[in-house]
Design a protein around this motif. Structure first.
Motif, PDB file in Angstrom:
ATOM      1  N   ARG A 347       0.818  -1.219   0.000  1.00  0.00           N
ATOM      2  CA  ARG A 347       0.000   0.000   0.000  1.00  0.00           C
ATOM      3  C   ARG A 347       0.848   1.263   0.000  1.00  0.00           C
ATOM      4  O   ARG A 347       0.350   2.346   0.321  1.00  0.00           O
ATOM      5  N   ARG A 348       2.084   1.157  -0.388  1.00  0.00           N
ATOM      6  CA  ARG A 348       2.953   2.341  -0.408  1.00  0.00           C
ATOM      7  C   ARG A 348       2.506   3.353  -1.460  1.00  0.00           C
ATOM      8  O   ARG A 348       2.650   4.568  -1.268  1.00  0.00           O
ATOM      9  N   LYS A 349       1.959   2.864  -2.562  1.00  0.00           N
ATOM     10  CA  LYS A 349       1.467   3.781  -3.592  1.00  0.00           C
ATOM     11  C   LYS A 349       0.339   4.643  -3.051  1.00  0.00           C
ATOM     12  O   LYS A 349       0.294   5.863  -3.298  1.00  0.00           O
ATOM     13  N   ALA A 421       3.980  11.140  -8.327  1.00  0.00           N
ATOM     14  CA  ALA A 421       2.557  10.861  -8.487  1.00  0.00           C
ATOM     15  C   ALA A 421       2.207  10.524  -9.928  1.00  0.00           C
ATOM     16  O   ALA A 421       1.409   9.618 -10.195  1.00  0.00           O
ATOM     17  N   VAL A 422       2.815  11.229 -10.878  1.00  0.00           N
ATOM     18  CA  VAL A 422       2.507  10.982 -12.290  1.00  0.00           C
ATOM     19  C   VAL A 422       3.002   9.605 -12.722  1.00  0.00           C
ATOM     20  O   VAL A 422       2.297   8.858 -13.416  1.00  0.00           O
ATOM     21  N   THR A 423       4.217   9.235 -12.317  1.00  0.00           N
ATOM     22  CA  THR A 423       4.762   7.939 -12.731  1.00  0.00           C
ATOM     23  C   THR A 423       4.091   6.773 -12.025  1.00  0.00           C
ATOM     24  O   THR A 423       4.277   5.624 -12.436  1.00  0.00           O
ATOM     25  N   SER A 424       3.330   7.025 -10.981  1.00  0.00           N
ATOM     26  CA  SER A 424       2.590   5.938 -10.339  1.00  0.00           C
ATOM     27  C   SER A 424       1.337   5.563 -11.103  1.00  0.00           C
ATOM     28  O   SER A 424       0.731   4.516 -10.827  1.00  0.00           O
ATOM     29  N   LEU A 425       0.915   6.381 -12.074  1.00  0.00           N
ATOM     30  CA  LEU A 425      -0.247   6.050 -12.892  1.00  0.00           C
ATOM     31  C   LEU A 425       0.088   4.881 -13.812  1.00  0.00           C
ATOM     32  O   LEU A 425       1.159   4.846 -14.416  1.00  0.00           O
TER      33      LEU A 425
END
Length: 536
Positions: A347-349, A421-425
């Motif tokens: 759940r780190r994301k 945040a963007v690269t987590s998409l």
């Protein structure tokens, strides 16, 4: 001597020039010639073309539309849909676009015919069940019993159950299992229930591509999986029909991976908000009777948000340090982590996105601070007081430099958080390789944590040594906030030490202390890095 056939035109001219008796036989000659030309034309047309209707139209009363068999592959099964709801209409459109012959079964075909594509046939439920080779049961589970009359027509066919329950079912039986009991002679496949009508309508480009399937019949499940691929989706085999209960519960979960991060964020916000309100609002009111309750909506919230953001960012990288410490302590990577750590790692994301939300709100609140009337009045009051006291020089180099560095480092930290945040998409993460992803999320993530920590340190500057900041004997908020990020940064520095980094790398490449396996890390050559293996 062979006779040459007379064309209708020449025959009419010949008969026109004859006598009265010949004119009397004109109609009989024309009928014979017309029959001859029709017979000759029929010999030149293939039987398949003769069997195809010349005009594709609706049936009696407009209740159904006929399928043109030559438009699809003869091996393609006819797909039936029982039900005329939103999901059925979107499913029919997607199947037609994928090249399937579709027949829709409705209780009122005449009323439902205008809702479906022209290429789909809308008929009664019995006709649809009889024509189709594979049938989607797109009716609510409480209405499955109304389809019992179709049992003879559906015998030996594949039924795809797309229904969902109203509540999470923990005990069973599932809707698919109940449907299998109603139709024992049919093969039931659970699937497509995790897709929305919108996803089916726009296609797999703007929605989820996975379709979870389960069935007791491998043949039926394989045919539905092939249909999924042709529609542009990715089938995921979940095993036997007993897994249908889990598949039906998937759309009913409300942010299962977000509960702990959101609960943690809300708890931290409440704690820091009450802590700041006690120090900055309640303490002046109880000690000197000064009312500053106007700070509660904006100023107190603006001090609380960065505190929550920094702690949440530290919580993103703290479980990785815990996992590395456990591997070093146990001397192997094959021991399972505790359940709490395993859930934390997965759940780190979500923790990071909650941190980013707080950072965005903090930036917006900070930009709105000068817009408040209280801020303008306070600024004018301070300037008037200093002019009254005769202070002509208001420029303080230390304060100016502190504010400049404080704002600059904060902007850099916010920019790095935005990149994380963007690269987590998923759409962005799929365009980069694993090394690039880990570099952004790990290396740049620690850089963001360092910049955010430095931003907080510059905010505190020398305030930590001011006795007036310890109101109610409580330390300033930024001192509490800095504890966890500093622990994470110091732990990361400890893992960079050569002795620790080398041992951790060996463990993650399979070295185990209890089995006496010795590894040498590979150089640039092609050696596999294994020096000696014993006691395995």
């Amino acid at each position: 001597m062979a006779l040459k056939p007379i064309s209708p035109l020449s025959a009419s001219h010949t008969l026109g020039r004859g006598q009265g008796g010949a004119l009397a036989r004109t109609s009989s000659y024309q009928e014979e010639i017309h029959e001859f030309t029709e017979e000759r034309a029929a010999r030149c047309i293939m039987p398949d073309e003769m069997s195809r209707p010349l005009i594709q139209g609706r049936g009696e009363g407009g209740s159904s539309r006929h399928l043109e068999a030559t438009m699809s592959d003869p091996a393609t099964p006819v797909v039936g849909i029982l039900g005329t709801g939103d999901f059925s209409r979107s499913l029919a459109s997607r199947l037609v676009a994928s090249g399937y012959q579709v027949v829709v079964g409705s209780r009122t075909p005449k009323r439902s015919v205008a809702l479906f594509p022209e290429e789909a046939e809308v008929a009664s439920q019995m006709e649809a069940a009889s024509q189709a080779d594979l049938v989607f049961v797109a009716v609510f589970p409480e209405h499955h019993s109304t389809l019992v009359d179709l049992r003879p027509a559906l015998a030996g066919k594949t039924l795809v159950d797309v229904s969902n329950s109203l509540h999470i079912n923990q005990k069973g039986p599932s809707n698919a299992e109940q449907l299998a009991n109603l139709f024992p002679e049919s093969s039931v496949v659970k699937g497509f229930n995790t897709l929305s009508a919108w996803t089916l309508q726009v296609g797999p480009r703007d929605g989820s591509r996975q379709v979870f399937l389960c069935s007791d019949s491998p043949t039926a499940k394989s045919s539905v999986a092939q249909l999924c691929r042709r529609m542009g989706f990715i089938p995921v085999d979940m095993g036997l029909l007993s897994a249908s209960l889990e598949i039906e519960n998937i759309p009913l979960y409300l942010f299962p991976s977000w509960r702990i991060p959101i609960l943690c964020t809300v708890s931290l916000f409440i704690f820091f908000y009450l802590y700041n309100a006690t120090r900055d609002v309640l303490q002046p009111y109880t000690t000197v009777g000064k009312s500053v309750f106007y700070k509660l909506p904006i100023e107190t919230v603006n001090v609380t948000l960065p505190s929550v953001a920094l702690v949440m960012l530290a919580l993103v990288y703290l479980p990785g340090l815990c996992a590395a410490s456990l591997q070093l302590w146990s001397g192997t990577k094959y021991n399972r982590f505790p359940n709490w750590l395993d859930r934390w790692l997965t759940r780190r994301k979500q923790f990071g996105l909650c941190c980013f939300l707080c950072a965005v709100l903090h930036a917006i609140y900070s930009l709105c601070l000068p817009m408040r009337k209280s801020a303008r009045l306070k600024l004018l009051s301070t300037a008037f007081k200093q002019m009254k006291e005769g202070k002509e020089e208001l420029w303080v180099d230390e304060e100016v430099w502190r504010m400049e560095l404080y704002v600059s480092v904060g902007i850099m930290a916010f920019g790095l958080l935005s990149l994380l945040a963007v690269t987590s998409l998923p759409s962005v993460a799929n365009t980069i390789n694993w090394r690039e992803f880990t570099f952004i999320q790990s290396t740049l993530g620690y850089c963001a944590l360092f910049m955010a920590t430095l931003h907080t340190v510059l905010f505190g500057w020398n305030r930590a040594f001011d006795p007036g900041q310890y109101r109610y004997y409580l330390p300033p908020t930024f001192l509490l906030v800095l504890i966890l990020p500093l622990v994470v940064l110091l732990g990361r520095i400890a893992l960079f030490l050569p002795c620790v980094a080398l041992r951790l790398k060996q463990i993650r490449r399979g070295w185990e202390r209890s089995r006496h396996i010795r590894f040498i890390l590979p150089d640039n050559d092609n050696r596999n890095g294994l020096e000696d293996v014993s006691n395995v």
